[in-house]
Each structure stands twice: as C-alpha cells, then as structure tokens.
Design a protein around this motif. Sequence first.
Motif, short mmCIF file in Angstrom:
data_model
loop_
_atom_site.label_atom_id
_atom_site.label_comp_id
_atom_site.label_asym_id
_atom_site.label_seq_id
_atom_site.Cartn_x
_atom_site.Cartn_y
_atom_site.Cartn_z
N MET A 352 0.84 -1.20 0.00
CA MET A 352 0.00 0.00 0.00
C MET A 352 0.87 1.24 0.00
O MET A 352 0.54 2.26 -0.65
N PHE A 353 1.98 1.22 0.74
CA PHE A 353 2.90 2.36 0.74
C PHE A 353 3.47 2.60 -0.66
O PHE A 353 3.53 3.74 -1.12
N ARG A 354 3.86 1.52 -1.33
CA ARG A 354 4.42 1.67 -2.68
C ARG A 354 3.37 2.24 -3.63
O ARG A 354 3.69 3.04 -4.51
N ARG A 355 2.11 1.82 -3.44
CA ARG A 355 1.06 2.34 -4.33
C ARG A 355 0.84 3.83 -4.09
O ARG A 355 0.67 4.61 -5.05
N ALA A 356 0.82 4.26 -2.82
CA ALA A 356 0.63 5.69 -2.53
C ALA A 356 1.79 6.52 -3.08
O ALA A 356 1.59 7.56 -3.72
N LEU A 357 3.02 6.04 -2.83
CA LEU A 357 4.19 6.78 -3.30
C LEU A 357 4.26 6.75 -4.83
O LEU A 357 4.68 7.74 -5.47
N SER A 358 3.86 5.63 -5.43
CA SER A 358 3.84 5.54 -6.90
C SER A 358 2.88 6.54 -7.49
O SER A 358 3.17 7.17 -8.54
N ASN A 359 1.73 6.73 -6.88
CA ASN A 359 0.76 7.71 -7.38
C ASN A 359 1.36 9.12 -7.35
O ASN A 359 1.20 9.90 -8.30
#
Length: 461
Positions: A352-359
């Motif tokens: 989930m952290f990677r998805r938020a930072l990726s966005n």
Amino acid sequence: MFRFFSLTHRLAIFFTTVAAAVVLGLGMLFLVATERHFLELDRITLQDKQHLIENIVVNANSTDDIPSRLRESLNNHHGLSVIVKNANGDVLFRTEGFQPPATLDAPKPEHRISEIQSWKNQGREFRALNLRFNPANSAAPPLDVLIAIDMEDHMQFMAQLQRTLVLYAICAIFVSGMLGWFAAYKGMAPLRAMKTQATTVSSHRLDERMPIEAVPVEMADLAQELNKMLDRLQNDFQRLSEFSSDLAHEIRTPISNLLTQTQVALATRRDADTYRDILASNAEEFQRLARMVSDMLFLAKTDRGVDLPNKERFSAAKEAQALLEFYEAVAEEKNVTLRQFGDGDILGDRLMFRRALSNLLSNALRHTNDHSDVTIDISETAKAVVVTVENTGEDIDPQIIPRLFDRFYRADPSRSHPQSDGAGLGLSITRAIAQAHGGRVTVESGAGRTKFSLEFPSRLA
C-alpha cells in the motif's frame, strides 16, 4: 419495562414516586408522633388516677372498706377499670366486666410505680399501671392494684386520622403526578420542536437546522451538535452526489468508445488486421474500466476502515529507490532527474505504501517541466515518518487544493494532460492509504514547485 414509556411519562412517574414517598413519609411521621403524644397523655392520666386510688386504698379504715370507697369514687370516671387483690390473690374489688390478661407483669415490691403495660381484648385496647400499696391503718399485707384505662377514644381518633391521611395522601399523590406530568410535558416542548424540525430534514432539504436560540441552555449543546452532524451529512451527501455524477461520466466515456467502435466495425466487412486493431483498442478500454473498478473497490474498503492486510516494518528509502528505478525510463523521456534523500522505518503495509508513493511520483513526473528534477525526501521525527515528493512546474491554484484529493476530481484544464490514462482516483487512493495508516497527506504549491507530503505515524493506532 420503562423503555416502553416516553420521556414525559418517565419523568411523571419519577415525580409521582418522589411525591408519594414524601407524603407517605410525612403521614407515617405524623402518626408516630400522635401515637407518642397519646402515650404520654395516658401516662399522665394513669398517674393522676394512681394518686386517687392510692389515697383511697392507703387511707381506708380496713380492706373491707376499700371496695365501697372505690365504687363510690370511680362511679364518674368513664373508661377507668381497677382490680384490687390481697396478698393471697383474692380479688377485693373489680370493675364490672374488666378482665385483664394473666400475662401482665407483677408489680415489684420495692417499686410503687411500674411501667405502663398495654393489651388488646375483644377489639378494645387498654393501658394500665400495676401497683402495690401498703394500707396505712392496717397490719394487712400490701395490696396489688391494677389501674387501666380504655383507649377506645384514642383508637377511634387514630382510625379517623389514618383514614383522613390516606385520603389526603391519595389526593396529594394524584395531584403531584398530574402536575409532574404537566411540568414534564411543558419541559419537553423544546424536544418536540426539535423533533418537528428534524422531520423536515430530507435528502432534498439538508439545509434545515435546529433552532439553537429557541431551546433551553441545557439543550443548546445538543442542538448545536445536531446541526454540526447535519453539516457533515450535507457535505457528505453533496460529495456523494458529485461522486455518482463523476462516476457515471467516467464510465460512460469508455463504454461509448466501445459501442462506437463496435458499431463501426459491424457496419461494413473489414479485413483481419482492422478487426485486430479494433479489438486491441477495445481491450485498452476494458483495461481502463477494470482499473477504475479496482480502484473504486479499494477506496470502498478503505472507507469502511478495513485493517491493513500485511503489517510490517520496512525501510521507506528501499521502497522509494525501487520505484525510482521503475520510473527511470519515463523520466529519461522528459530529461527529468530523479533524486532521493533520507530514510526512515515505516510500520504498515509495504504494497500500500508503494502504491501511494507511486501515485505521487507518477503525478510529479506527469506535471513536472522537462529538463527538471523530481525529488523524494524522507525524514523521520519522534512521532512520524514524512515522505515528500517535490517537482517543478506550474503552481496549483490555491482554490482547488482543498478538492485535489476528491474522487474523479481533476485540476483545471491547464494542468490536464491528454496522454494521461488516469481516472482522477490516484490522489484519492493516496489519501485513503495514508488515513488507513493513521497518517495524512498534504500538498503545498508555490514559486514553481509543488510538494506532496505523506506522513506515517511511528506507531499504528
């Protein structure tokens, strides 16, 4: 049982119960005080009769003279009964019809005054003194004298008093109950006014508010909180309406594209390559719809406060470095330099952290100027780890910043990029992920630089 009663009836019952307790308590206290008063009067009366009879018995010429003198003296004393016995228990004098019980305490030889004794016989109650007198002019042994008075008058008075008190108590309790109900009914008037006002609130009239100035001080806080709740509901309802409209619009576009391409393909016979291209285009639209549905499901789960699927402690710098390597090709196309500074341990869900930072990183690369740089800065404080993504580019209008994280919301057309395949859910998902971790996301824009900050608490709630 009380849950079936209204608040007015509950208060009325409470007032009635309190009034009944007070009235009955006062009635009992009055009866006890009256009974004690009669007991004291009887004691005085018996002591007065004691002096009269003692004078007759002690000063009699002989024991044979006692009955006649007592009969003569007691002739006008209504309710007074006397028994005189000699040392052998023989009755020298007895008031006609007077029959005391055999269980009375005998007078003590050394005391001439005994305690008052009482008994009931055939519905009548007596109080008596059991005395022992020594005749003055006789060598005969002491005489036992029982002096009793009939309490019929007292009993009648007490019975009448009890009936009066019971009638008064019933009337007082009934009147108190009615007054209590009336007071509770009047006191509940502001609540009824608020209820009437609440019935006017509907999905079409969410602007109705409770009258704070018209209610008592004790209910003003309640009315104020209800108004705040209505404000929140109105805002949420407005956002939900906008979300529904945006969702319909976003879904309608790919469906229209799919329908149009399919109708065009079916209008005339085409070669295999053309059909293959149409199917490939349709597949892209299906993929866009699938991503949109997946994002909506993810947001729906986070809105319900879903727990983090995989909690672990990981390095934010390692995850950020992996993402920079993933976006390196995109950055090279725009001659954008990717930089990273700092590190910090985050306790949460790694994916989930990677998805938020990726966005945020994708958004920064999309809106940054060519030949510029995008920087990820990670800092750690005592309470949180802050991950900042900063890029150069056109400033974001301060008026749209509060709505920047709304679903399907896009910035003004000057910042839109036709090549973007997003549906306007990226920042909403980023905020949802931060909130799922107990953190938050903020944005600052000015002087040609835009900075998004993800804040994750050191400890999960």
